[in-house]
Design an enzyme around this catalytic site. Structure first.
Site, PDB file in Angstrom:
ATOM      1  N   LYS A 163       3.366   1.180  -4.943  1.00  0.00           N
ATOM      2  CA  LYS A 163       4.218   0.594  -5.987  1.00  0.00           C
ATOM      3  C   LYS A 163       3.484   0.468  -7.319  1.00  0.00           C
ATOM      4  O   LYS A 163       4.013   0.810  -8.368  1.00  0.00           O
ATOM      5  CB  LYS A 163       4.714  -0.793  -5.540  1.00  0.00           C
ATOM      6  CG  LYS A 163       5.528  -0.767  -4.270  1.00  0.00           C
ATOM      7  CD  LYS A 163       5.944  -2.163  -3.835  1.00  0.00           C
ATOM      8  CE  LYS A 163       4.788  -3.055  -3.426  1.00  0.00           C
ATOM      9  NZ  LYS A 163       4.096  -2.586  -2.204  1.00  0.00           N
ATOM     10  N   THR A 164       2.244  -0.022  -7.247  1.00  0.00           N
ATOM     11  CA  THR A 164       1.495  -0.236  -8.490  1.00  0.00           C
ATOM     12  C   THR A 164       1.053   1.097  -9.089  1.00  0.00           C
ATOM     13  O   THR A 164       1.105   1.283 -10.309  1.00  0.00           O
ATOM     14  CB  THR A 164       0.293  -1.169  -8.224  1.00  0.00           C
ATOM     15  OG1 THR A 164       0.797  -2.384  -7.649  1.00  0.00           O
ATOM     16  CG2 THR A 164      -0.453  -1.490  -9.502  1.00  0.00           C
TER      17      THR A 164
ATOM     18  N   ASP B 127       0.791  -1.245   0.000  1.00  0.00           N
ATOM     19  CA  ASP B 127       0.000   0.000   0.000  1.00  0.00           C
ATOM     20  C   ASP B 127       0.815   1.284   0.000  1.00  0.00           C
ATOM     21  O   ASP B 127       0.260   2.360   0.201  1.00  0.00           O
ATOM     22  CB  ASP B 127      -0.977   0.048   1.197  1.00  0.00           C
ATOM     23  CG  ASP B 127      -2.250  -0.731   0.912  1.00  0.00           C
ATOM     24  OD1 ASP B 127      -2.491  -1.023  -0.281  1.00  0.00           O
ATOM     25  OD2 ASP B 127      -2.985  -1.047   1.858  1.00  0.00           O
TER      26      ASP B 127
ATOM     27  N   HIS C 249       3.228  -9.144  -1.008  1.00  0.00           N
ATOM     28  CA  HIS C 249       4.545  -9.296  -0.389  1.00  0.00           C
ATOM     29  C   HIS C 249       5.179 -10.652  -0.712  1.00  0.00           C
ATOM     30  O   HIS C 249       6.349 -10.734  -1.082  1.00  0.00           O
ATOM     31  CB  HIS C 249       4.408  -9.112   1.123  1.00  0.00           C
ATOM     32  CG  HIS C 249       5.651  -9.443   1.878  1.00  0.00           C
ATOM     33  ND1 HIS C 249       6.823  -8.727   1.709  1.00  0.00           N
ATOM     34  CD2 HIS C 249       5.925 -10.417   2.783  1.00  0.00           C
ATOM     35  CE1 HIS C 249       7.756  -9.250   2.497  1.00  0.00           C
ATOM     36  NE2 HIS C 249       7.241 -10.271   3.152  1.00  0.00           N
TER      37      HIS C 249
HETATM   38  P1  GDP Z   1       1.085  -1.033  -3.531  1.00  0.00           P
HETATM   39  O1  GDP Z   1       0.455  -2.066  -2.621  1.00  0.00           O
HETATM   40  O2  GDP Z   1       2.419  -0.596  -3.000  1.00  0.00           O
HETATM   41  O3  GDP Z   1       1.142  -1.445  -4.953  1.00  0.00           O
HETATM   42  O4  GDP Z   1       0.153   0.276  -3.418  1.00  0.00           O
HETATM   43  P2  GDP Z   1      -0.922   0.847  -4.473  1.00  0.00           P
HETATM   44  O5  GDP Z   1      -0.254   1.438  -5.656  1.00  0.00           O
HETATM   45  O6  GDP Z   1      -1.954  -0.172  -4.706  1.00  0.00           O
HETATM   46  O7  GDP Z   1      -1.515   2.065  -3.619  1.00  0.00           O
HETATM   47  C1  GDP Z   1      -2.149   1.864  -2.390  1.00  0.00           C
HETATM   48  C2  GDP Z   1      -3.139   2.982  -2.132  1.00  0.00           C
HETATM   49  O8  GDP Z   1      -2.441   4.231  -1.983  1.00  0.00           O
HETATM   50  C3  GDP Z   1      -4.132   3.188  -3.263  1.00  0.00           C
HETATM   51  O9  GDP Z   1      -5.388   3.485  -2.717  1.00  0.00           O
HETATM   52  C4  GDP Z   1      -3.576   4.380  -4.014  1.00  0.00           C
HETATM   53  O10 GDP Z   1      -4.554   5.126  -4.683  1.00  0.00           O
HETATM   54  C5  GDP Z   1      -2.946   5.175  -2.897  1.00  0.00           C
HETATM   55  N1  GDP Z   1      -1.827   6.027  -3.368  1.00  0.00           N
HETATM   56  C6  GDP Z   1      -0.796   5.650  -4.145  1.00  0.00           C
HETATM   57  N2  GDP Z   1       0.031   6.691  -4.393  1.00  0.00           N
HETATM   58  C7  GDP Z   1      -0.501   7.754  -3.748  1.00  0.00           C
HETATM   59  C8  GDP Z   1      -0.124   9.128  -3.630  1.00  0.00           C
HETATM   60  O11 GDP Z   1       0.883   9.577  -4.170  1.00  0.00           O
HETATM   61  N3  GDP Z   1      -0.929   9.917  -2.888  1.00  0.00           N
HETATM   62  C9  GDP Z   1      -2.062   9.464  -2.284  1.00  0.00           C
HETATM   63  N4  GDP Z   1      -2.781  10.332  -1.572  1.00  0.00           N
HETATM   64  N5  GDP Z   1      -2.441   8.182  -2.379  1.00  0.00           N
HETATM   65  C10 GDP Z   1      -1.686   7.333  -3.104  1.00  0.00           C
HETATM   66 MG    MG Z   2       0.592  -3.244  -5.789  1.00  0.00          MG
END
Ligand code: GDP
Ligand code: MG
Length: 392
Positions: free
Chosen positions: A24-25, A21, A84
């Site tokens: 990354k994606t 979260d 993970h």
């Molecule tokens: P991952 O698990 O690392 O791949 O995380 P995701 O890309 O799925 O992002 C997790 C959550 O954080 C999602 O609800 C995204 O919309 C949110 N998110 C990602 N980048 C940002 C950002 O730069 N700002 C904000 N406010 N939310 C973000």
């Molecule tokens: Mg992801």
């Protein structure tokens, strides 16, 4: 349709790593969005990346999304994993061997357990460089951003990376994905950091080629295709080859090579290829066999290795290891039953210890000094190691 890298462009394998979260994606999608706007790639939406196709490797399922994009000077192949466990499996299987990792950390959290585990794994599997992306900058104040940057630089140093020189880019992946000009700027900055900080990957194209098989399939009327990433050397269409490992020794000729679905005259270290192997039936091949030139490599099952046992905190064992410890060893694209014996006089190794140990594999495999491997118990990484000496 994916275009092969222009020959003049430097090819780099990268990937996002970091805690769940942290974005990354979102960052992966944002990079493709911005490079697409520059006319240097195809936009891949968040949903498409997150529902990454399942890949079967060594009997375990790994979800991984592969996207590509260009900068004016480089071609990047980029891997993002949904969970993970997928990261851990993908990194230690080494099939998307990263030249560099983009470590994503949310400014709202700072580094978290998975941030640290991925960084540890990156170091152990030989990822040379890390570029940090501090994400979700839109949600915190400037002071917090500074603090997170300091913490991340300390963390890099602690894990053996250059905490001073490594680029740290601050931004918001979500804003970039939403066509926000400021957001897009941080993506350009990140790409510039990759272009300028990452050295041209040194691929060993002079050594005899070594291609561990990941999987194989049959093409009707053509024959058997073996898939894998060339670890070193260069192979050409028409090359004589040998297939070794799991007790096999087969002779063949590589009659066609494909990269990104295009037939190519040759492929070299770092390329993921499909090889048409003459006279070989699919059931003769197994994951982890090596395609190599004839009479160069051989298979072993005894060796010495330097090994590190992860602490409980890093996801490792809580109990010590003694001589005779038997588990599953993973290297290149294979896994096999492995036995560890300690040097005489050494009674046990505690989690967190590292030592040189004697190793035995159930069957002979192509092994080389400096080859990396991991040991896992019930799909959990408990140790990583490197082969120091082959014993016949
Ligand atoms: P991952 O698990 O690392 O791949 O995380 P995701 O890309 O799925 O992002 C997790 C959550 O954080 C999602 O609800 C995204 O919309 C949110 N998110 C990602 N980048 C940002 C950002 O730069 N700002 C904000 N406010 N939310 C973000
Ligand atoms: Mg992801």
């Amino acid at each position: 349709k994916a275009q092969p890298a222009a020959p003049s462009k430097i090819h780099c394998n990268v990937g996002t790593i970091g805690h769940v979260d942290h974005g990354k994606t979102t960052l992966t999608a944002a990079i493709t969005k911005v490079t697409c706007k520059h006319g240097l790639g195809k936009f891949v939406a968040y949903d498409q990346i997150d529902k990454a196709p399942e890949e079967q490797r060594r009997g375990i399922t790994i979800n991984a999304a592969h996207v590509e994009y260009d900068t004016p000077t480089r071609h990047y192949a980029h891997t993002d994993c949904p969970g993970h466990r997928d990261y851990v499996k993908n990194m230690i299987s080494g099939t998307s061997q990263m030249d560099a990792a983009i470590l994503v950390v949310a400014a709202t959290d700072g580094h978290m357990p998975q941030t640290r585990e991925h960084l540890l794994l990156a170091k152990q599997i030989g990822v040379k460089n890390v570029v940090v992306f501090i994400n979700k900058a839109d949600l915190v104040d400037a002071e917090t951003l500074e603090l997170v940057e300091i913490e991340m630089r300390e963390l890099l140093t602690q894990y053996g990376y250059d905490g001073v020189a490594s680029p740290v880019v601050v931004g918001s992946a979500l804003k970039a994905l939403q066509n926000d000009g400021e957001g897009e700027k941080c993506i350009d900055e990140l790409l510039k950091a990759l272009d300028t900080y990452l050295p041209v990957p040194e691929r060993d194209t002079k050594s005899p080629f070594l291609l561990p098989i990941e999987s194989s399939f049959t093409v009707p009327n053509r024959g058997t295709v073996a898939i894998g990433t060339v670890v070193k050397g260069r192979l050409k269409k028409g090359d004589q080859a040998e297939i070794l490992g799991h007790g096999a020794q087969l002779k063949t000729v590589v009659t066609d090579i494909q990269v990104f679905r295009n037939s190519v005259p040759s492929a070299e270290a770092g390329h993921n290829v499909g090889c048409l192997v003459r006279g070989i039936k699919p059931d003769q091949l197994a994951r982890g066999m090596i395609i190599c030139p004839p009479n160069i490599f051989r298979a072993y099952n005894h060796f010495k290795a330097q090994i590190y046992f992860l602490t409980k905190h890093e996801g490792g064992r809580s109990k010590p290891v003694r001589s005779g410890y038997t588990q599953q060893m993973y290297s290149h694209t294979w896994d096999m039953e492995w036995r560890c014996d300690l040097k005489p006089g050494l009674e046990m190794l505690m989690p967190g210890d590292n030592a040189e140990v004697f190793c035995t594999l159930r069957r002979q495999m192509v092994l080389e000094p400096n080859q990396r491997f991991t040991i896992r118990e019930n799909h959990q990484t408990v140790a990583t190691g490197v082969i120091t000496k082959l014993l016949s």
